[in-house]
Write a protein that holds these residues in place. Structure first.
Motif, PDB file in Angstrom:
ATOM      1  N   LYS A 137       1.276   3.694   6.219  1.00 22.43           N
ATOM      2  CA  LYS A 137       2.656   4.050   5.877  1.00 22.43           C
ATOM      3  C   LYS A 137       3.178   3.164   4.737  1.00 22.43           C
ATOM      4  N   MET A 138       2.924   1.865   4.842  1.00 20.21           N
ATOM      5  CA  MET A 138       3.384   0.959   3.784  1.00 20.21           C
ATOM      6  C   MET A 138       2.840   1.359   2.424  1.00 20.21           C
ATOM      7  N   ASN A 139       1.555   1.614   2.386  1.00 17.44           N
ATOM      8  CA  ASN A 139       0.916   1.975   1.118  1.00 17.44           C
ATOM      9  C   ASN A 139       1.382   3.324   0.587  1.00 17.44           C
ATOM     10  N   THR A 141       4.387   4.567   1.031  1.00 20.45           N
ATOM     11  CA  THR A 141       5.817   4.608   0.731  1.00 20.45           C
ATOM     12  C   THR A 141       6.191   3.641  -0.393  1.00 20.45           C
ATOM     13  N   GLN A 142       5.639   2.444  -0.358  1.00 19.97           N
ATOM     14  CA  GLN A 142       5.971   1.464  -1.381  1.00 19.97           C
ATOM     15  C   GLN A 142       5.469   1.924  -2.739  1.00 19.97           C
ATOM     16  N   PHE A 143       6.297   1.810  -3.753  1.00 17.23           N
ATOM     17  CA  PHE A 143       5.943   2.238  -5.099  1.00 17.23           C
ATOM     18  C   PHE A 143       5.695   3.740  -5.190  1.00 17.23           C
ATOM     19  N   GLU A 148       6.624  11.893  -2.900  1.00 13.77           N
ATOM     20  CA  GLU A 148       5.335  11.409  -2.424  1.00 13.77           C
ATOM     21  C   GLU A 148       5.436  10.924  -0.986  1.00 13.77           C
ATOM     22  N   GLY A 174      12.592   6.103   4.862  1.00 16.72           N
ATOM     23  CA  GLY A 174      13.388   5.142   4.096  1.00 16.72           C
ATOM     24  C   GLY A 174      14.217   5.787   3.003  1.00 16.72           C
TER      25      GLY A 174
ATOM     26  N   TYR B  58      -4.480  -4.107  -3.729  1.00  8.05           N
ATOM     27  CA  TYR B  58      -5.111  -2.855  -4.109  1.00  8.05           C
ATOM     28  C   TYR B  58      -4.571  -2.454  -5.476  1.00  8.05           C
ATOM     29  N   LYS B  60      -2.819   0.391  -7.745  1.00  2.00           N
ATOM     30  CA  LYS B  60      -2.155   1.675  -7.608  1.00  2.00           C
ATOM     31  C   LYS B  60      -2.617   2.612  -8.707  1.00  2.00           C
ATOM     32  N   PHE B  90     -10.071  -0.603   1.155  1.00  2.00           N
ATOM     33  CA  PHE B  90      -9.082  -0.191   0.168  1.00  2.00           C
ATOM     34  C   PHE B  90      -8.633  -1.402  -0.660  1.00  2.00           C
ATOM     35  N   MET B 138       8.007  -4.306   7.001  1.00  2.00           N
ATOM     36  CA  MET B 138       8.578  -2.971   6.829  1.00  2.00           C
ATOM     37  C   MET B 138      10.076  -2.988   7.059  1.00  2.00           C
ATOM     38  N   GLN B 142      12.369  -1.962   3.821  1.00  2.00           N
ATOM     39  CA  GLN B 142      12.917  -0.615   3.798  1.00  2.00           C
ATOM     40  C   GLN B 142      14.440  -0.659   3.966  1.00  2.00           C
ATOM     41  N   PHE B 143      15.151   0.097   3.149  1.00  2.00           N
ATOM     42  CA  PHE B 143      16.610   0.114   3.184  1.00  2.00           C
ATOM     43  C   PHE B 143      17.220  -1.245   2.846  1.00  2.00           C
ATOM     44  N   GLY B 174       7.222  -4.857  -3.539  1.00  2.00           N
ATOM     45  CA  GLY B 174       7.447  -3.482  -3.970  1.00  2.00           C
ATOM     46  C   GLY B 174       8.486  -3.367  -5.066  1.00  2.00           C
TER      47      GLY B 174
END
Lengths: 192, 192
Positions: A137-139, A141-143, A148, A174, B58, B60, B90, B138, B142-143, B174
């Motif tokens: 989920k982190m990967n 959502t972030q960036f 997406e 989010g 990783y 992007k 990954f 997270m 988030q938010f 992020g």
DNA sequence: GTGATTTTTTGATATAAGTCAAAGGAAATT
DNA sequence: AATTTCCTTTGACTTATATCAAAAAATCAC
């Protein structure tokens, strides 16, 4: 999928072991909108969802709900930190549809973990899986753009996404409900 | 903190058990900028950091690096999913400072897990801890505004944040380097 | 110590998504 | 079936942060 099927998928318990383990689980029938756990309380049960769907959520500073996770059929559900460490929970656990759950208390789980080496392995593997899904989920959502993020949601929960209210989905991802509505509109336009 | 101290903090191993377990670990001295693991490879080792600091990251889609986590002294480091499931990683694992590590291969870890019930419990607790720290990230990001994210970073890694380059911190949170630079400037202005 | 390279900061502008408000639609209740 | 409540969408506007580019500062290599 039953609890025993789930456990067998992780570790090869014997029939005898499984029978003993299942003696410590209890069937619960619960209704939509029930709160199994309120933030601030200690989560004393681990639940397996035989039928139905649930979510864990917390309240952010402005009082709005933020969904942390969704749990569907064949999954374990808990406020993991609170359950395993027996500390006050940050999350609420809410039933989204009438459900049939199998639950086990912390004390019984600790008993089984001490009794069965295989049980320790089983819950270790379950913990690693929880970690893995959260990283995914982190990967995802972030960036990433709101669109997406929505695509990730559909692929992560293909069998239950359509049963979840858009407000819950938005908070899980989010973003605001308005944003989600807009990208869904754009997505449907692009499919023509 | 040594490996044995770390393990003893989780589970009461006997001295004999610890001695046996440590026979399966190997000391490695590594230099800054070394890559212990490249994405796409299977992570065959779990590392404990005695001295030094590392990160997992990783790439992007645009080719830029995104730090997934930082690991400091007294912590286990791995590409967890890859290591425990023996699947392609990954992440890359990069050494940020000259380090002393203690490593154990997957095969030896599996051996110890099968041999010692306590070892299963130990790694289960470690997995839950990993999960907990990831959830904390997270919820803290988030938010939340870029400033709030930065505050979380400082509180999560109080002992190593000042040793990490701002570019890495930005990607971990992020956000862009420019944004991080701006909020740091605002933070220092506000402190006067 | 000098020059090259990398990192951080700065300025200007653009943009994705948030905020506010309300309309429209769907589901629940009576 | 009618009404109420809740959910989703829409419109207008705002804002936090990204993007692009370059200057300044710090670090590295010789």
């Amino acid at each position: 999928m039953t609890v025993t099927d789930f456990l067998l998928n992780l570790v090869p318990f014997s029939q005898e072991e499984l029978n003993d383990i299942m003696l410590h689980f209890e069937e619960e029938k619960v209704k939509k909108n029930e709160l199994l756990l309120k933030e601030g309380k200690i989560c004393n049960k681990l639940y397996f969802i035989q039928e139905g769907m649930s979510r864990s959520y917390y309240l952010k500073e402005d009082g709005k709900e933020v969904t942390q996770w969704f749990f569907g059929e064949g999954q374990f559900m808990s406020s993991a930190d609170s359950f395993f460490n027996q500390t006050a929970s940050f999350y609420n656990l809410e039933i989204l549809e009438d459900s049939i759950l199998y639950s086990i208390t912390f004390e019984k789980m600790e008993f089984l973990l001490a009794k069965y080496h295989k049980m320790e392995k089983c819950i270790r593997l379950l913990s690693i899986e929880m970690f893995t899904t959260l990283i995914r989920k982190m990967n995802a959502t972030q960036f990433h753009t709101a669109k997406e993020k929505y695509d990730y949601m559909i692929s992560e929960f293909p069998n239950i996404a359509h049963r979840i209210s858009l407000g819950h989905i938005a908070s899980y991802l989010g973003m605001t409900q308005e944003t989600l509505s807009r990208i869904r509109k754009n997505e449907s336009l692009k499919k023509k």
